[in-house]
Design a protein around this motif. Sequence first.
Motif, PDB file in Angstrom:
ATOM      1  N   ASP A   5       0.851  -1.191   0.000  1.00 16.74           N
ATOM      2  CA  ASP A   5       0.000   0.000   0.000  1.00 16.74           C
ATOM      3  C   ASP A   5       0.887   1.242   0.000  1.00 16.74           C
ATOM      4  O   ASP A   5       1.782   1.373   0.860  1.00 16.74           O
ATOM      5  N   VAL A   6       0.656   2.140  -0.952  1.00 19.36           N
ATOM      6  CA  VAL A   6       1.364   3.416  -1.006  1.00 19.36           C
ATOM      7  C   VAL A   6       0.431   4.474  -0.446  1.00 19.36           C
ATOM      8  O   VAL A   6      -0.594   4.809  -1.060  1.00 19.36           O
ATOM      9  N   LEU A   7       0.744   4.998   0.728  1.00 13.56           N
ATOM     10  CA  LEU A   7      -0.122   5.939   1.440  1.00 13.56           C
ATOM     11  C   LEU A   7       0.169   7.356   0.965  1.00 13.56           C
ATOM     12  O   LEU A   7       1.306   7.833   1.026  1.00 13.56           O
ATOM     13  N   VAL A   8      -0.878   8.048   0.491  1.00 16.72           N
ATOM     14  CA  VAL A   8      -0.725   9.383  -0.085  1.00 16.72           C
ATOM     15  C   VAL A   8      -1.830  10.290   0.445  1.00 16.72           C
ATOM     16  O   VAL A   8      -2.891   9.809   0.885  1.00 16.72           O
ATOM     17  N   PRO A   9      -1.616  11.625   0.435  1.00 24.01           N
ATOM     18  CA  PRO A   9      -2.704  12.528   0.833  1.00 24.01           C
ATOM     19  C   PRO A   9      -3.899  12.363  -0.104  1.00 24.01           C
ATOM     20  O   PRO A   9      -3.750  12.445  -1.331  1.00 24.01           O
ATOM     21  N   GLN A  10      -5.066  12.147   0.447  1.00 28.30           N
ATOM     22  CA  GLN A  10      -6.209  11.816  -0.400  1.00 28.30           C
ATOM     23  C   GLN A  10      -6.667  12.987  -1.262  1.00 28.30           C
ATOM     24  O   GLN A  10      -7.295  12.786  -2.304  1.00 28.30           O
ATOM     25  N   ASP A  11      -6.333  14.225  -0.852  1.00 32.07           N
ATOM     26  CA  ASP A  11      -6.780  15.381  -1.614  1.00 32.07           C
ATOM     27  C   ASP A  11      -5.833  15.775  -2.745  1.00 32.07           C
ATOM     28  O   ASP A  11      -6.233  16.512  -3.652  1.00 32.07           O
ATOM     29  N   THR A  12      -4.571  15.318  -2.686  1.00 27.60           N
ATOM     30  CA  THR A  12      -3.609  15.697  -3.721  1.00 27.60           C
ATOM     31  C   THR A  12      -2.657  14.536  -3.989  1.00 27.60           C
ATOM     32  O   THR A  12      -1.693  14.331  -3.244  1.00 27.60           O
ATOM     33  N   VAL A  13      -2.950  13.799  -5.041  1.00 25.17           N
ATOM     34  CA  VAL A  13      -2.045  12.744  -5.489  1.00 25.17           C
ATOM     35  C   VAL A  13      -1.129  13.349  -6.540  1.00 25.17           C
ATOM     36  O   VAL A  13      -1.591  14.030  -7.464  1.00 25.17           O
ATOM     37  N   ARG A  14       0.146  13.120  -6.380  1.00 20.04           N
ATOM     38  CA  ARG A  14       1.137  13.718  -7.273  1.00 20.04           C
ATOM     39  C   ARG A  14       1.800  12.667  -8.152  1.00 20.04           C
ATOM     40  O   ARG A  14       1.729  11.464  -7.870  1.00 20.04           O
ATOM     41  N   LEU A  83       4.151   2.143   2.286  1.00 21.20           N
ATOM     42  CA  LEU A  83       5.061   3.248   1.995  1.00 21.20           C
ATOM     43  C   LEU A  83       4.340   4.540   2.322  1.00 21.20           C
ATOM     44  O   LEU A  83       3.290   4.840   1.727  1.00 21.20           O
ATOM     45  N   ASP A  84       4.888   5.300   3.254  1.00 15.80           N
ATOM     46  CA  ASP A  84       4.248   6.534   3.715  1.00 15.80           C
ATOM     47  C   ASP A  84       4.788   7.709   2.913  1.00 15.80           C
ATOM     48  O   ASP A  84       5.896   8.176   3.138  1.00 15.80           O
ATOM     49  N   LEU A  85       3.997   8.205   1.974  1.00 18.14           N
ATOM     50  CA  LEU A  85       4.341   9.373   1.176  1.00 18.14           C
ATOM     51  C   LEU A  85       3.432  10.550   1.509  1.00 18.14           C
ATOM     52  O   LEU A  85       3.251  11.454   0.693  1.00 18.14           O
ATOM     53  N   THR A  86       2.863  10.540   2.714  1.00 20.25           N
ATOM     54  CA  THR A  86       1.979  11.636   3.109  1.00 20.25           C
ATOM     55  C   THR A  86       2.756  12.869   3.544  1.00 20.25           C
ATOM     56  O   THR A  86       2.217  13.968   3.571  1.00 20.25           O
TER      57      THR A  86
END
Length: 495
Positions: A5-14, A83-86
Amino acid sequence: MSVIDVLVPQDTVRRLHVVVAERLARLGHDVALVGVDAPGMAPVLENILRFERTALRVRLNSLLDAVPEPKLSPGRTDAALRLDLTGGGGPFASPVLAPRFAGSPSLSEAARLLMNGHLPDVDIVLDGDRSIAHAAPMVDSRLSILRGLDDVLARVATLLVDTAHRYLAGQADGRAGVRPPAANGPTAGEMLRAYALSTVPRQVAGAVKRAVCNLHRWDVSYRFHKGRRVADSGLLAGEPWITLPDDGNRFYADPFPFEWQGRHFIFVEDFPYGDGKALISVAEVFENGTATVPRRVLEEPYHLSYPQVFAHDGEVWMLPEGGAGGNLVLYRAESFPDRWVRHSVLIPERELFDATLLDHGGRLWLFATERDGHGSASDTLVVFHAPGLHGPWTPHAANPVTIDRAAARPGGRFTRVGERIVLPLQDGTDEYGGALGLADLVELDEDKVRLTVPVPILSPEKSTYPKIHTLNSTGRLEAIDCIAPVRRGRRRRSG
């Protein structure tokens, strides 16, 4: 196949998030982007980057670009790795890998360092506790925060994907026990002050320098030595250097001396101003130290440089840098030194730079840097090996061997100094082409690659010699090149 799981901010995926997921999927993993309630990038940094895009006209397909309508999935309980990409450093179910920028989970810390003229290192941290991988990314542009962050994030992607893949295979323990220094992200006021008081003055000074001088040019110098080369002593002392003059409409760089049938030649990158790309030229050097005007011998539709010329199996070959063409191409001398024909593609569909050949342990090896679609071409060392020149060439099991702006990109041929094997390596800490060091190859087989920390080349006064870019020798002839800005409009007579 492992579930990631790649964890990303739900409002802005880059784009960075998508690139990481896609690369892991190509390695055979089951990967999903999982949206998390996290603040994402600091608003002040967003505004600074927007300012550079508009006011400074920075045109870049950036890893920070927002992805429209991304496909997000719910978190999975059976994920083998997260993977925490937040950018928030929040607690997530173990095991979790996350990047740290000089100890901080926040990209704003990397931006603050760039604004103050520093280069951020990157660690990949396991469970917020210890670093298991480290990188020192090269930043090609020191005057644009957007471009600088893109270079840093490119190597975050390279390092994170490699570390995750190795971790799941039980191999990612190279920096076990190393704890990165804890650091909080900067405040909005700290970032604005850094940009206004450090970045903007440097941008103004850079614009003035570019208006007055041709900054990105080099001088080639050569000499006949009397048995003691730069590689032997680490010093530029000894016989005087002779500059290979240009006509003011071009510069020469990446000199490779080559001796053939008692005659001495220097092959160079030949970069005419305004052409947008370089070609390969050759000059003949006579015993009295004079040289002919370099003449063109090889040109492609894309940039060529680093003309590594060598003899092998009764033929003369050239392996130039042509990373912009997307293949590592071998050329054969049909009529030396003037006529070269494309012989074969040694390594296809890879952006390889300054690939340097070594015959060692019954195999041939190539050391090069690789640009994997994003970021700088000067920080990611990769190695390939083959039973013979024509392959097949196999990527080394340790690739990427290192990500280090000061110890990755070759700056000339391997040289044997007694029982030592020495490789010049470019040091981009201050700027591209800013320095050169000499590293010893101490271990090389199909499982391991180990080089010593490069020792800077020194001047005759034993102070660090700045802005040397390439070092090569053959027989009695050796050559270097150095950054040598000149005022625009100045003309130099060709010898």
